[in-house]
Design a protein around this motif. Sequence first.
Motif, PDB file in Angstrom:
ATOM      1  N   THR A  69      -5.943   4.420   8.394  1.00  0.00           N
ATOM      2  CA  THR A  69      -5.016   5.230   9.180  1.00  0.00           C
ATOM      3  C   THR A  69      -5.267   6.715   8.959  1.00  0.00           C
ATOM      4  O   THR A  69      -5.270   7.498   9.914  1.00  0.00           O
ATOM      5  CB  THR A  69      -3.562   4.888   8.803  1.00  0.00           C
ATOM      6  OG1 THR A  69      -3.340   3.489   9.034  1.00  0.00           O
ATOM      7  CG2 THR A  69      -2.588   5.693   9.639  1.00  0.00           C
ATOM      8  N   GLU A 107       0.830  -1.201   0.000  1.00  0.00           N
ATOM      9  CA  GLU A 107       0.000   0.000   0.000  1.00  0.00           C
ATOM     10  C   GLU A 107       0.864   1.251   0.000  1.00  0.00           C
ATOM     11  O   GLU A 107       1.947   1.273   0.595  1.00  0.00           O
ATOM     12  CB  GLU A 107      -0.912   0.011   1.236  1.00  0.00           C
ATOM     13  CG  GLU A 107      -1.933  -1.095   1.235  1.00  0.00           C
ATOM     14  CD  GLU A 107      -2.939  -0.940   2.364  1.00  0.00           C
ATOM     15  OE1 GLU A 107      -3.538  -1.941   2.733  1.00  0.00           O
ATOM     16  OE2 GLU A 107      -3.134   0.184   2.879  1.00  0.00           O
ATOM     17  N   THR A 108       0.358   2.290  -0.627  1.00  0.00           N
ATOM     18  CA  THR A 108       1.063   3.558  -0.604  1.00  0.00           C
ATOM     19  C   THR A 108       0.901   4.210   0.763  1.00  0.00           C
ATOM     20  O   THR A 108      -0.137   4.066   1.411  1.00  0.00           O
ATOM     21  CB  THR A 108       0.538   4.508  -1.698  1.00  0.00           C
ATOM     22  OG1 THR A 108       1.312   5.714  -1.671  1.00  0.00           O
ATOM     23  CG2 THR A 108      -0.933   4.867  -1.468  1.00  0.00           C
ATOM     24  N   THR A 109       1.922   4.893   1.202  1.00  0.00           N
ATOM     25  CA  THR A 109       1.829   5.657   2.453  1.00  0.00           C
ATOM     26  C   THR A 109       2.048   7.138   2.204  1.00  0.00           C
ATOM     27  O   THR A 109       2.105   7.925   3.146  1.00  0.00           O
ATOM     28  CB  THR A 109       2.868   5.158   3.475  1.00  0.00           C
ATOM     29  OG1 THR A 109       4.180   5.256   2.897  1.00  0.00           O
ATOM     30  CG2 THR A 109       2.576   3.720   3.876  1.00  0.00           C
ATOM     31  N   THR A 124      -4.100   2.130   4.655  1.00  0.00           N
ATOM     32  CA  THR A 124      -3.729   3.547   4.540  1.00  0.00           C
ATOM     33  C   THR A 124      -4.949   4.433   4.745  1.00  0.00           C
ATOM     34  O   THR A 124      -4.882   5.442   5.453  1.00  0.00           O
ATOM     35  CB  THR A 124      -3.106   3.819   3.160  1.00  0.00           C
ATOM     36  OG1 THR A 124      -1.872   3.116   3.063  1.00  0.00           O
ATOM     37  CG2 THR A 124      -2.862   5.305   2.958  1.00  0.00           C
ATOM     38  N   ASN A 126      -5.849   0.257  -1.026  1.00  0.00           N
ATOM     39  CA  ASN A 126      -5.082   0.791   0.111  1.00  0.00           C
ATOM     40  C   ASN A 126      -5.949   0.898   1.364  1.00  0.00           C
ATOM     41  O   ASN A 126      -6.051   1.957   1.986  1.00  0.00           O
ATOM     42  CB  ASN A 126      -4.527   2.176  -0.248  1.00  0.00           C
ATOM     43  CG  ASN A 126      -3.599   2.155  -1.437  1.00  0.00           C
ATOM     44  OD1 ASN A 126      -2.399   1.905  -1.304  1.00  0.00           O
ATOM     45  ND2 ASN A 126      -4.151   2.416  -2.621  1.00  0.00           N
ATOM     46  N   LEU A 175       2.452   7.971   7.723  1.00  0.00           N
ATOM     47  CA  LEU A 175       1.938   8.570   6.494  1.00  0.00           C
ATOM     48  C   LEU A 175       2.686   9.857   6.164  1.00  0.00           C
ATOM     49  O   LEU A 175       3.036  10.631   7.056  1.00  0.00           O
ATOM     50  CB  LEU A 175       0.447   8.887   6.620  1.00  0.00           C
ATOM     51  CG  LEU A 175      -0.517   7.715   6.824  1.00  0.00           C
ATOM     52  CD1 LEU A 175      -1.943   8.225   6.873  1.00  0.00           C
ATOM     53  CD2 LEU A 175      -0.350   6.669   5.730  1.00  0.00           C
TER      54      LEU A 175
END
Length: 329
Positions: free
Chosen positions: A249, A35-37, A246, A243, A66
């Motif tokens: 979060t 996943e992208t952060t 992410t 994601n 993040l």
Amino acid sequence: MRFPPRAAALVAIAALTTTLAACGSGSGSGSGSAETTALTVGIVGLTTDAPLYLADQKGWFAEQGLTVDISTGGGAAAIIPSLVNGERQVGTGNLISVLKANTQGLPLQAIAGQNNSASSLEDTAHITSAVVVPADSPITTEADLKGRTIAVNSLNGLGDLTIKATLERDGVDPSGLKFVEMQFPDMSAAVSAGRIDAAWLVEPYMTAGLDAGLRPVLYNFEGPALDFPIGVYFATRQFVSENPETVRTFRTVIDRATDYAKANPDETRAVVASYTKIPPATLQKMALPNYSPTLDKDKVALLGELMVRYGVVDRTPDLDGTMGPVYQR
């Protein structure tokens, strides 16, 4: 190449359709990809965005792993295409823009609440919107607005819908109203000069207009319902699917910041001063949004009904699929 809003929406629909087709059944969180952060969040740059800045300045995103880049540029009409093409991952804007996009084939999803209207008519600290007229205008009551020309920032949007709903609630036929599109910074001068009969202003332009001698005749955000849902953070459903952690979060952090902004108005005004050019005198007097991390399901349903009634959309949007993640729990 710069597209007009309608053309941009059509381009975005085509792009998203191509992207989804290319991804096929292998896309999503089950594909095994990390996943992208790193998130670029598109904002309008008004007081509603204060919680995002608070969370960033206090390091709350960084604490959760993040990286958030805040990108100012246009309203939801400009932000939505940038989510589709991957320039941004999260956007902010009013619910109407998000729901309209979905009826046009753009699958968006709310991922966090932003703000509601005031919780009561006495809650003047959170009344951030009004229809105003010159001090010497013959318009003195809501009924006097019948058949008049009112400036809004976007046709078939949040402004004209809530104005119509408020007038109809109070027994005034809204069908004869004439709405013209105008940017908020230009409205006070236009109504003062008599080029329009009235203008719909939001903060900080509302306080600045009142200081310039304009007077309110209608508080439209509170008209359809108190605590009426106004703004959300949103993403494409594809991004949410790919994601999920992410997104969870991000929401945890922004919910914390939203509650903090509401509980600490002085600190919130200070952070607003860091990213806007609002004069200090106006900043201290103006109302702040009724920040809220959640939306009321019944009031979202009311919004959907009003969108169909006033011709904003031709069918009821997918309310639960779009807004369900941020309903009150």
